[in-house]
Design a protein around this motif. Structure first.
Motif, mmCIF file in Angstrom:
data_model
loop_
_atom_site.group_PDB
_atom_site.id
_atom_site.type_symbol
_atom_site.label_atom_id
_atom_site.label_comp_id
_atom_site.label_asym_id
_atom_site.label_seq_id
_atom_site.Cartn_x
_atom_site.Cartn_y
_atom_site.Cartn_z
ATOM 1 N N ALA A 147 83.178 99.787 50.656
ATOM 2 C CA ALA A 147 81.788 100.250 50.716
ATOM 3 C C ALA A 147 81.579 101.445 49.788
ATOM 4 O O ALA A 147 80.559 101.521 49.084
ATOM 5 N N ALA A 148 82.541 102.374 49.773
ATOM 6 C CA ALA A 148 82.426 103.554 48.909
ATOM 7 C C ALA A 148 82.438 103.180 47.435
ATOM 8 O O ALA A 148 81.791 103.845 46.610
ATOM 9 N N LYS B 251 74.180 100.454 49.917
ATOM 10 C CA LYS B 251 73.424 101.301 50.851
ATOM 11 C C LYS B 251 71.922 101.091 50.642
ATOM 12 O O LYS B 251 71.413 101.149 49.533
ATOM 13 N N ILE C 115 87.807 98.503 54.570
ATOM 14 C CA ILE C 115 86.382 98.170 54.516
ATOM 15 C C ILE C 115 85.567 99.342 53.980
ATOM 16 O O ILE C 115 84.709 99.172 53.098
ATOM 17 N N THR C 116 85.823 100.539 54.498
ATOM 18 C CA THR C 116 85.047 101.704 54.062
ATOM 19 C C THR C 116 85.341 102.056 52.605
ATOM 20 O O THR C 116 84.453 102.537 51.890
ATOM 21 N N ASP C 117 86.561 101.819 52.151
ATOM 22 C CA ASP C 117 86.874 102.041 50.741
ATOM 23 C C ASP C 117 86.071 101.095 49.853
ATOM 24 O O ASP C 117 85.580 101.487 48.782
ATOM 25 N N ASN D 289 77.627 95.214 58.065
ATOM 26 C CA ASN D 289 77.305 96.596 58.423
ATOM 27 C C ASN D 289 78.395 97.553 57.943
ATOM 28 O O ASN D 289 78.112 98.631 57.420
ATOM 29 N N GLY D 290 79.655 97.152 58.140
ATOM 30 C CA GLY D 290 80.771 97.995 57.731
ATOM 31 C C GLY D 290 80.800 98.251 56.233
ATOM 32 O O GLY D 290 81.290 99.287 55.779
ATOM 33 N N LEU D 291 80.268 97.307 55.470
ATOM 34 C CA LEU D 291 80.216 97.448 54.010
ATOM 35 C C LEU D 291 78.995 98.231 53.551
ATOM 36 O O LEU D 291 78.794 98.417 52.345
ATOM 37 N N GLY D 292 78.180 98.686 54.504
ATOM 38 C CA GLY D 292 77.020 99.503 54.163
ATOM 39 C C GLY D 292 75.724 98.751 54.061
ATOM 40 O O GLY D 292 74.687 99.325 53.695
ATOM 41 N N GLU E 179 89.953 99.366 58.960
ATOM 42 C CA GLU E 179 88.638 99.982 58.760
ATOM 43 C C GLU E 179 88.581 100.726 57.429
ATOM 44 O O GLU E 179 87.561 100.707 56.741
ATOM 45 N N LYS E 180 89.678 101.374 57.051
ATOM 46 C CA LYS E 180 89.715 102.087 55.774
ATOM 47 C C LYS E 180 89.560 101.132 54.597
ATOM 48 O O LYS E 180 88.905 101.446 53.593
#
Length: 353
Positions: free
Chosen positions: A204-205, A211, A200-202, A238-241, A197-198
């Motif tokens: 996205a950030a 967004k 993926i969220t990294d 969705n996980g990528l924003g 998950e990190k």
């Protein structure tokens, strides 16, 4: 075939399977297959017995499994990521040796390559599964029927797909954690989910431009087929924003995907349309010739992401597992960024591998 004939056939098959299974269990152990038990760090202390709930009830795994068969189409990746190698895997995408994708080869390491099972639409290869002498059968990412579950349960404990949601819709997180429980490695599974998950969220950030933008995954199967909110491909977006089209869930209904009518071609007019296709050039030409789709802004402004399904990358996009996701994200994100940047002359480049 009538329901009665189907039940009769399954009963006879189950009986023959039990005979075959018994013969295999009484043999010398020199089966000649490539599915010898994997060696790993072992289960957590006190992990067994463990009971797992699923669509057809509860299954108890009494001790640490050593010979695992995966009927679920992507279940093998979670098993490999947690340090074990299945003795049998079910073929889905890519035609890979042992049904192990290139993203999972490092996890397999020098463990024996699994025996590959094939599901041609008639269900799991029961006799072949029995010959592998499994002590656990995983069918999490699957459409296992109740009769198939009962038949396989005569061979070994079976963990089927979840009760909630459509078949083939278990999230990769739940899939990983269920496999972790079955292998006595719940803590490792949770850590693996968090690490993935990190990743993926990294990503996205690093792309705040995602967004507020929308995206959809589709394939030209019997027209235009879209993947809904309960599909892992959509969950990755969705996980990528990225947001899914507003009416997507309503149109798809209680399924992981559906063909859309021409009247709902507008669902594809997202900031990025990810198409999983056989041939990017030929399929794009065919799609653009559609009188409705070809007029959409997603086409005019070059916001399509065309993924070749037979490539390693294409297989990974559909696999969506803790092993395939980093591989997918690192390749898909640059394509999505090029699609949503608002510049019509930006080319969306398919990765080489």
């Amino acid at each position: 075939m009538s329901p009665m004939s189907q039940r009769t056939r399954l009963t006879a098959l189950a009986a023959s399977v039990l005979l075959l299974f018994g013969a295999a269990a009484c043999g010398s152990g020199e089966s000649g297959d490539s599915g010898a038990p994997a060696t790993d760090s072992g289960a957590q202390k006190g992990a067994f017995p463990v009971t797992l709930a699923h669509k057809y009830g509860d299954t108890t795994v009494k001790s640490e499994p050593q010979r695992i068969v995966t009927v679920g189409l992507s279940d093998q990746d979670a098993v490999l990521a947690l340090g074990k190698a299945p003795v049998g895997t079910t073929e889905w995408l890519g035609g890979f040796k042992g049904a192990i994708g290139p993203w999972a080869e490092k996890a397999l390491g020098d463990k024996p390559v699994p025996t590959v099972l094939h599901d041609d639409g008639t269900g799991p290869q029961v006799e072949k599964i029995a010959s592998l002498r499994p002590d656990l059968i995983l069918a999490l990412y699957s459409g296992l029927t109740k009769d198939q579950y009962r038949t396989l349960s005569k061979i070994a404990p079976v963990v089927a797909q979840p009760e909630d949601g459509p078949d083939w819709s278990i999230s990769w997180q739940d899939q990983t954690e269920q496999v972790g429980k079955a292998l006595g490695k719940s803590d490792e599974a949770k850590a693996l989910v968090a690490k993935t998950e990190k990743h993926i969220t990294d990503a996205a950030a690093a792309h705040p431009e995602f967004k507020g933008k929308s995206a959809v995954v589709a394939t030209p199967y019997e027209g235009m087929y879209v993947y809904g909110p309960q599909d892992n491909r959509s969950r990755l977006l969705n996980g990528l924003g990225l947001a899914l089209p507003t009416d997507l869930g309503k149109v798809v209904g209680d399924a992981f995907g559906a063909n859309i009518s021409k009247e709902r071609t507008d669902l594809l007019d997202a900031d990025a349309a990810v198409w999983i296709v056989a041939d990017p050039d030929k399929d794009a030409e065919k799609l653009h010739s559609d009188p409705l789709y070809g007029k959409l802004d997603v086409v005019k402004e070059g916001r399509e992401v065309l993924v070749k399904e037979s490539s390693h990358f294409g297989s990974a996009v559909s696999f969506v597992s803790p092993l395939s996701l980093p591989y997918t994200v690192d390749r898909l994100v640059p394509m999505l960024a090029a699609a949503v940047d608002g510049k019509t002359d930006t080319k969306v480049v398919h990765p080489a591998s």
